[in-house]
Design a protein around this motif. Structure first.
Motif, PDB file in Angstrom:
ATOM      1  N   GLU A 168       0.838  -1.213   0.000  1.00  0.00           N
ATOM      2  CA  GLU A 168       0.000   0.000   0.000  1.00  0.00           C
ATOM      3  C   GLU A 168       0.871   1.259   0.000  1.00  0.00           C
ATOM      4  OE1 GLU A 168      -2.731   0.050   3.258  1.00  0.00           O
ATOM      5  OE2 GLU A 168      -3.954  -1.561   2.436  1.00  0.00           O
ATOM      6  N   TRP A 169       0.406   2.293  -0.616  1.00  0.00           N
ATOM      7  CA  TRP A 169       1.087   3.586  -0.553  1.00  0.00           C
ATOM      8  C   TRP A 169       0.785   4.213   0.817  1.00  0.00           C
ATOM      9  CZ3 TRP A 169      -3.633   2.624  -2.345  1.00  0.00           C
ATOM     10  CH2 TRP A 169      -4.657   3.526  -2.086  1.00  0.00           C
ATOM     11  N   ASN A 170       1.434   5.316   1.097  1.00  0.00           N
ATOM     12  CA  ASN A 170       1.215   5.939   2.400  1.00  0.00           C
ATOM     13  C   ASN A 170      -0.059   6.796   2.350  1.00  0.00           C
ATOM     14  OD1 ASN A 170       1.405   6.901   4.940  1.00  0.00           O
ATOM     15  ND2 ASN A 170       3.501   7.683   4.751  1.00  0.00           N
ATOM     16  N   TRP A 171      -1.205   6.084   2.323  1.00  0.00           N
ATOM     17  CA  TRP A 171      -2.476   6.765   2.081  1.00  0.00           C
ATOM     18  C   TRP A 171      -2.857   7.710   3.219  1.00  0.00           C
ATOM     19  CZ3 TRP A 171      -5.464   5.223   6.062  1.00  0.00           C
ATOM     20  CH2 TRP A 171      -5.229   3.968   6.588  1.00  0.00           C
ATOM     21  N   SER A 172      -2.250   7.519   4.399  1.00  0.00           N
ATOM     22  CA  SER A 172      -2.643   8.388   5.515  1.00  0.00           C
ATOM     23  C   SER A 172      -2.215   9.837   5.261  1.00  0.00           C
ATOM     24  CB  SER A 172      -2.062   7.878   6.826  1.00  0.00           C
ATOM     25  OG  SER A 172      -0.656   7.936   6.764  1.00  0.00           O
ATOM     26  N   LEU A 173      -1.291  10.032   4.305  1.00  0.00           N
ATOM     27  CA  LEU A 173      -0.868  11.395   3.968  1.00  0.00           C
ATOM     28  C   LEU A 173      -1.822  12.058   2.973  1.00  0.00           C
ATOM     29  CD1 LEU A 173       2.994  10.857   3.471  1.00  0.00           C
ATOM     30  CD2 LEU A 173       1.779  11.631   5.527  1.00  0.00           C
ATOM     31  N   ASP A 174      -2.662  11.260   2.337  1.00  0.00           N
ATOM     32  CA  ASP A 174      -3.557  11.800   1.301  1.00  0.00           C
ATOM     33  C   ASP A 174      -4.737  12.550   1.925  1.00  0.00           C
ATOM     34  OD1 ASP A 174      -2.004  10.682  -0.632  1.00  0.00           O
ATOM     35  OD2 ASP A 174      -3.460   9.152  -1.245  1.00  0.00           O
ATOM     36  N   PRO A 175      -5.214  13.584   1.235  1.00  0.00           N
ATOM     37  CA  PRO A 175      -6.456  14.202   1.700  1.00  0.00           C
ATOM     38  C   PRO A 175      -7.605  13.215   1.570  1.00  0.00           C
ATOM     39  CG  PRO A 175      -5.762  15.126  -0.415  1.00  0.00           C
ATOM     40  CD  PRO A 175      -4.676  14.201   0.015  1.00  0.00           C
ATOM     41  N   LYS A 176      -8.620  13.398   2.404  1.00  0.00           N
ATOM     42  CA  LYS A 176      -9.770  12.487   2.335  1.00  0.00           C
ATOM     43  C   LYS A 176     -10.691  12.910   1.194  1.00  0.00           C
ATOM     44  CE  LYS A 176      -9.427  11.366   7.114  1.00  0.00           C
ATOM     45  NZ  LYS A 176      -9.965  10.725   8.236  1.00  0.00           N
ATOM     46  N   THR A 177     -11.273  11.916   0.545  1.00  0.00           N
ATOM     47  CA  THR A 177     -12.255  12.243  -0.487  1.00  0.00           C
ATOM     48  C   THR A 177     -13.582  12.587   0.203  1.00  0.00           C
ATOM     49  OG1 THR A 177     -13.357  10.126  -0.854  1.00  0.00           O
ATOM     50  CG2 THR A 177     -11.170  10.374  -1.843  1.00  0.00           C
ATOM     51  N   ASP A 178     -14.494  13.165  -0.584  1.00  0.00           N
ATOM     52  CA  ASP A 178     -15.801  13.530  -0.009  1.00  0.00           C
ATOM     53  C   ASP A 178     -16.551  12.281   0.472  1.00  0.00           C
ATOM     54  OD1 ASP A 178     -15.773  16.468  -0.632  1.00  0.00           O
ATOM     55  OD2 ASP A 178     -15.478  15.666  -2.635  1.00  0.00           O
ATOM     56  N   PHE A 179     -16.534  11.219  -0.351  1.00  0.00           N
ATOM     57  CA  PHE A 179     -17.223   9.990   0.049  1.00  0.00           C
ATOM     58  C   PHE A 179     -16.531   9.341   1.245  1.00  0.00           C
ATOM     59  CE2 PHE A 179     -20.670   8.649  -2.859  1.00  0.00           C
ATOM     60  CZ  PHE A 179     -20.672   9.763  -3.684  1.00  0.00           C
ATOM     61  N   GLN A 180     -15.228   9.414   1.268  1.00  0.00           N
ATOM     62  CA  GLN A 180     -14.478   8.810   2.383  1.00  0.00           C
ATOM     63  C   GLN A 180     -14.908   9.421   3.714  1.00  0.00           C
ATOM     64  OE1 GLN A 180     -10.267   9.227   1.869  1.00  0.00           O
ATOM     65  NE2 GLN A 180      -9.757   8.351   3.846  1.00  0.00           N
ATOM     66  N   GLN A 181     -15.096  10.739   3.712  1.00  0.00           N
ATOM     67  CA  GLN A 181     -15.485  11.395   4.968  1.00  0.00           C
ATOM     68  C   GLN A 181     -16.821  10.848   5.458  1.00  0.00           C
ATOM     69  OE1 GLN A 181     -14.843  15.665   5.032  1.00  0.00           O
ATOM     70  NE2 GLN A 181     -13.357  15.429   3.401  1.00  0.00           N
ATOM     71  N   THR A 182     -17.739  10.657   4.514  1.00  0.00           N
ATOM     72  CA  THR A 182     -19.046  10.110   4.882  1.00  0.00           C
ATOM     73  C   THR A 182     -18.899   8.680   5.393  1.00  0.00           C
ATOM     74  OG1 THR A 182     -19.988  11.411   3.119  1.00  0.00           O
ATOM     75  CG2 THR A 182     -21.380   9.664   3.995  1.00  0.00           C
ATOM     76  N   PHE A 183     -18.153   7.872   4.659  1.00  0.00           N
ATOM     77  CA  PHE A 183     -18.035   6.451   5.022  1.00  0.00           C
ATOM     78  C   PHE A 183     -17.330   6.295   6.366  1.00  0.00           C
ATOM     79  CE2 PHE A 183     -17.977   5.475   0.202  1.00  0.00           C
ATOM     80  CZ  PHE A 183     -19.355   5.538   0.166  1.00  0.00           C
ATOM     81  N   GLU A 184     -16.306   7.088   6.581  1.00  0.00           N
ATOM     82  CA  GLU A 184     -15.592   6.987   7.864  1.00  0.00           C
ATOM     83  C   GLU A 184     -16.501   7.408   9.016  1.00  0.00           C
ATOM     84  OE1 GLU A 184     -10.923   7.442   6.522  1.00  0.00           O
ATOM     85  OE2 GLU A 184     -11.849   9.068   7.657  1.00  0.00           O
ATOM     86  N   ALA A 185     -17.303   8.449   8.770  1.00  0.00           N
ATOM     87  CA  ALA A 185     -18.224   8.904   9.821  1.00  0.00           C
ATOM     88  C   ALA A 185     -19.234   7.803  10.148  1.00  0.00           C
ATOM     89  CB  ALA A 185     -18.937  10.172   9.367  1.00  0.00           C
ATOM     90  N   GLU A 186     -19.570   6.985   9.149  1.00  0.00           N
ATOM     91  CA  GLU A 186     -20.505   5.867   9.375  1.00  0.00           C
ATOM     92  C   GLU A 186     -19.798   4.644   9.949  1.00  0.00           C
ATOM     93  OE1 GLU A 186     -22.075   5.296   5.468  1.00  0.00           O
ATOM     94  OE2 GLU A 186     -23.407   7.042   5.580  1.00  0.00           O
ATOM     95  N   GLY A 187     -18.479   4.704  10.071  1.00  0.00           N
ATOM     96  CA  GLY A 187     -17.707   3.594  10.645  1.00  0.00           C
ATOM     97  C   GLY A 187     -17.521   2.425   9.702  1.00  0.00           C
ATOM     98  N   ARG A 188     -17.660   2.661   8.394  1.00  0.00           N
ATOM     99  CA  ARG A 188     -17.500   1.541   7.452  1.00  0.00           C
ATOM    100  C   ARG A 188     -16.028   1.210   7.244  1.00  0.00           C
ATOM    101  NH1 ARG A 188     -21.155   2.361   2.128  1.00  0.00           N
ATOM    102  NH2 ARG A 188     -22.636   3.855   2.990  1.00  0.00           N
ATOM    103  N   PRO A 189     -15.713  -0.089   7.073  1.00  0.00           N
ATOM    104  CA  PRO A 189     -14.324  -0.442   6.756  1.00  0.00           C
ATOM    105  C   PRO A 189     -13.969   0.013   5.332  1.00  0.00           C
ATOM    106  CG  PRO A 189     -15.722  -2.392   6.745  1.00  0.00           C
ATOM    107  CD  PRO A 189     -16.594  -1.249   7.182  1.00  0.00           C
ATOM    108  N   ILE A 190     -12.686   0.241   5.122  1.00  0.00           N
ATOM    109  CA  ILE A 190     -12.219   0.715   3.816  1.00  0.00           C
ATOM    110  C   ILE A 190     -11.077  -0.188   3.364  1.00  0.00           C
ATOM    111  CG2 ILE A 190     -10.970   2.647   2.717  1.00  0.00           C
ATOM    112  CD1 ILE A 190     -12.778   4.503   4.416  1.00  0.00           C
ATOM    113  N   TRP A 191     -11.103  -0.566   2.087  1.00  0.00           N
ATOM    114  CA  TRP A 191     -10.058  -1.440   1.525  1.00  0.00           C
ATOM    115  C   TRP A 191      -9.263  -0.669   0.485  1.00  0.00           C
ATOM    116  CZ3 TRP A 191     -14.877  -3.218   2.821  1.00  0.00           C
ATOM    117  CH2 TRP A 191     -14.914  -4.295   3.710  1.00  0.00           C
TER     118      TRP A 191
END
Ligand code: SAM
Length: 198
Positions: A168-191
């Motif tokens: 995996e790349w160092n994705w923690s350095l990347d800005p969050k996408t708009d959908f990612q913010q929603t999904f993370e707020a809902e507690g969904r896992p991300i692959w």
């Protein structure tokens, strides 16, 4: 007909001619793609964090494209361009060979119903088209909240036999996408997965 073309818009005047990146961006820098850019939260922030690259955001919905353009104009993103077009066509017919450093595919539509699976973007033919456009060492970075799509995407890339799985790349350095913010707020896992062209 004279039309006002937004400064960040890429207009395809010849659908059979591949892009000339220098003509599009005005300078030569490594080119990255955001395929299915949505409202552009990722593209705008990423282009700002990475002035050393050129980023093409591809999105088919006009309302979303206009949002990205307005925000790009406000923030003076000179290394960001927006293309309103279908991304499969773009990758197959418009990208020059061996010219793209990174393709970001972030939370593409998962098409969860079985009869809609063929509509998923990541299929072997698409992967082969993308691999043609990637430079040697170029990469595909894929993120999804949909476990089944993640599995079929991995299989599609394996079947295409043109890209190699990489850590995996160092994705923690990347800005969050708009959908990612929603999904993370809902507690969904991300692959996430990364593949590289040898
Ligand atoms: C689920 S959204 C994700 C948006 C963004 N990547 C994010 O994470 O916030 C998928 C986006 O892909 C766009 N899209 C879907 N199919 C497309 C196609 N064939 N060509 C271009 N864009 C497409 C949709 O309009 C939508 O904006």
């Amino acid at each position: 007909m004279i039309m006002d073309i937004p400064a960040h818009r890429v207009v395809v005047t010849d659908p059979c001619q591949r892009f000339d990146w220098r003509a599009i961006f005005g300078q030569d820098r490594p080119v990255e793609l955001d395929l299915g850019a949505g409202d552009g939260g990722f593209a705008l922030a990423y282009a700002g964090m990475h002035p050393e690259i050129n980023l093409l955001a591809v999105e088919r919905l006009l309302g979303r494209v206009r949002k990205i353009e307005k925000r790009a104009a406000r923030t003076e993103r000179s290394n960001l361009r927006v293309l309103r077009l279908e991304f499969g066509y773009t990758v197959r017919y418009l990208l020059p060979s061996e010219s793209v450093s990174v393709a970001h595919i972030l939370f593409p539509d998962p098409w969860p119903k079985r009869r809609h699976w063929p509509r998923r973007l990541i299929q072997p033919d698409f992967v082969r088209d993308l691999a043609r456009a990637l430079r040697p060492g170029g990469e595909l970075r894929f993120t999804t909240d949909h476990e089944h799509y993640f599995a079929t995407a991995q299989q599609a890339v394996t079947d295409a036999q043109v890209l190699q799985r990489a850590p995996e790349w160092n994705w923690s350095l990347d800005p969050k996408t708009d959908f990612q913010q929603t999904f993370e707020a809902e507690g969904r896992p991300i692959w996430r997965a990364r593949w590289v062209k040898a």
